[in-house]
Motif scaffolding. Structure first.
Motif, short mmCIF file in Angstrom:
data_model
loop_
_atom_site.label_atom_id
_atom_site.label_comp_id
_atom_site.label_asym_id
_atom_site.label_seq_id
_atom_site.Cartn_x
_atom_site.Cartn_y
_atom_site.Cartn_z
N THR A 289 65.54 -22.64 84.40
CA THR A 289 66.98 -22.88 84.25
C THR A 289 67.73 -21.55 84.19
O THR A 289 68.76 -21.37 84.86
N SER B 153 73.73 -33.76 84.58
CA SER B 153 73.70 -32.59 83.71
C SER B 153 73.02 -31.44 84.45
O SER B 153 72.60 -31.56 85.59
N GLY B 154 72.95 -30.30 83.79
CA GLY B 154 72.24 -29.18 84.38
C GLY B 154 73.17 -28.17 85.01
O GLY B 154 74.30 -28.47 85.41
N VAL B 155 72.65 -26.94 85.10
CA VAL B 155 73.45 -25.81 85.58
C VAL B 155 73.90 -25.99 87.04
O VAL B 155 74.93 -25.47 87.45
N ASP C 92 72.17 -39.08 79.65
CA ASP C 92 70.87 -38.49 79.34
C ASP C 92 70.29 -39.05 78.03
O ASP C 92 70.93 -38.97 76.98
N GLY D 132 71.71 -21.66 76.20
CA GLY D 132 71.74 -22.98 76.81
C GLY D 132 72.60 -22.95 78.06
O GLY D 132 73.82 -23.09 77.99
N SER E 290 68.04 -19.76 78.42
CA SER E 290 67.73 -21.19 78.32
C SER E 290 66.28 -21.32 77.93
O SER E 290 65.46 -20.44 78.24
N GLY F 20 73.29 -24.98 80.52
CA GLY F 20 73.40 -26.29 81.15
C GLY F 20 74.79 -26.51 81.73
O GLY F 20 75.52 -25.56 82.02
#
Lengths: 287, 287
Positions: free
Chosen positions: A41, A131-133, A230, A11, A36, A13
């Motif tokens: 991602t 959110s997110g990388v 989210d 994951g 991921s 993120g």
């Protein structure tokens, strides 16, 4: 302190990616193999230098890792444990970063069995609305609170290793039971999110919504910031901790009824006392 | 644009003090004569350069002023109007800065009589958690929304003068009826305050309050920031606008019940839809 040759990150993120960056910066981890669910991602995590190697599966990320970090949505924790169970061993430290802990512990016991003792449930209390990388940063955990929720079965050496690891990225580490953690989080995090969501929906249901939010000021901005969260993440958190959250919700309704009564009775003294109590507590928080 | 030789300021707090500083900086006002109920506040306002002359009474602050700004707590507006009624004349622009408007207009009509037409009710939608002249700053109103709520009787020239004055300190000026203003503010400001107060009280009533707030994170911080508000000010605002606030409270309770039902039924789809609606609206706000 104890260092790790290879971190297997499942994951990539905001939370997992930030931990990878922070652990490399602190020289606690030499290299990171990341996986991921979405290949794009994983590729972005590689391009950003968050991970050093892309894995094609959760298992591949774990193979050869002496540190495993499960940083998936809480609803995916069970399936993840199931797929990596053979890698959760005594010579490996396994962590998660989920916002609820009783359900995570239940899944660990169900899918990791005896080896659940080598898994240290962790909840870093921080985040962003985004959110997110792409938003991952090495400093995310500096100064934040991290709660570890070992069970009576958890290996004590692993708990100590987890404490040292989180301290190395600048976090204040607390240890408590999974149920104590979930009760506290229902009050100070999950309920505020539920209320902020409900508040936005209450405004949206009114015909003059546009005129209203056009005049909304800084109080509205801060009060509703967490309503931007989210939907899938928060659906999972609220469901996983539903009993505690519903208890906190009842508490808030009681508390709102005291205000309703004071307004109905036009009782200025009662109203002032209610506000004074809240205002004093909020002013004293962390001061 | 129209300028003023002397501003009579009644109430040298955060809002009035900041307006005095801003109007002098914008060269809209030459000098400020200030009065506060507490002589030490008036003295501090003088020492800080917020006002140029200390007045011993509200009347003395108004004598010779071509601009009068009433910046007292909303509950003191009636008594203030009563004491200065002889100075509210056609050659003077009179403003207030109160957070509720129907009650202010009612008091203006009651105590100023025919000359209420020269008074332009105003609500600058801004502020800080802290109050008092020590926190006054010339930039407080820059970029903020200001709502003017004239009645059908209000002199149109005075409305235009008030618009120009607020625009000169950098505010975005809106004009609407007192009742429309109060309905909107009940939704986007007064209700969030009530809920933030009630939320703090709900936590305080629990035995593990200290453990809870120790682990509270940035979501809690922002959600409860407005709970630190001044008890007397917010008592007055909530009482003055109680009918609208109670209506908004009912709306929120309905909205919270939808979440309660989804949690009770463990209905993930319903929960996700509820959160998605709120999250989308919040993300689209001012973007």
């Amino acid at each position: 302190m104890k260092t790790y040759n290879q971190m297997g990150l499942i994951g990539c993120g905001l939370m997992g990616g930030s931990l990878a960056l922070a652990l490399k910066q602190a020289r606690v981890v030499k290299s990171v193999v990341g996986y991921s669910k979405s290949p794009s991602t994983t590729a972005r995590a590689k391009a950003k230098g968050v991970i050093d190697l892309e894995a094609k599966s959760a298992m591949q990320a774990c193979a050869g890792s002496d540190l495993i970090v499960v940083a998936v949505p809480v609803s995916a924790t069970g399936a993840t444990f199931k797929s990596i169970r053979q890698f959760v061993q005594s010579n490996v430290l396994t962590l998660d970063v989920g916002s609820t802990k009783q359900d995570v512990v239940k899944n660990a016991e169900k899918f990791l069995g005896w080896n659940a003792q080598y898994f240290v449930p962790a909840h870093p209390i921080t985040g962003k609305e985004v959110s997110g990388v792409d938003h991952a940063e090495a400093g995310l955990y500096r100064g934040s609170n991290v709660v570890l929720t070992p069970t009576p079965a958890t290996d004590l050496d692993k708990v100590q290793d987890a404490q040292a690891l989180w301290a190395a990225v600048g976090a204040r580490v607390h240890v408590m039971s999974p149920s104590e953690h979930d009760a506290i989080m229902a009050g100070v995090s999950h309920l505020p999110h539920l209320v902020a969501f409900a508040f936005m929906n209450g405004l949206l249901s009114q015909s003059d919504y546009s005129a209203m939010v056009k005049l909304a000021g800084p109080g509205f901005r801060d009060f509703t910031r967490i309503a931007a969260g989210d939907p899938v993440l928060w659906r999972d958190v609220l469901l996983a901790n539903r009993t505690e959250v519903m208890g906190q919700l009842r508490q808030l309704v009681l508390s709102m009824q005291a205000f309703q009564k004071a307004l109905h009775d036009q009782d200025g003294d009662a109203l002032e006392q209610l506000i004074k109590k809240a205002s004093k507590a909020r002013n004293e928080w962390r001061s």
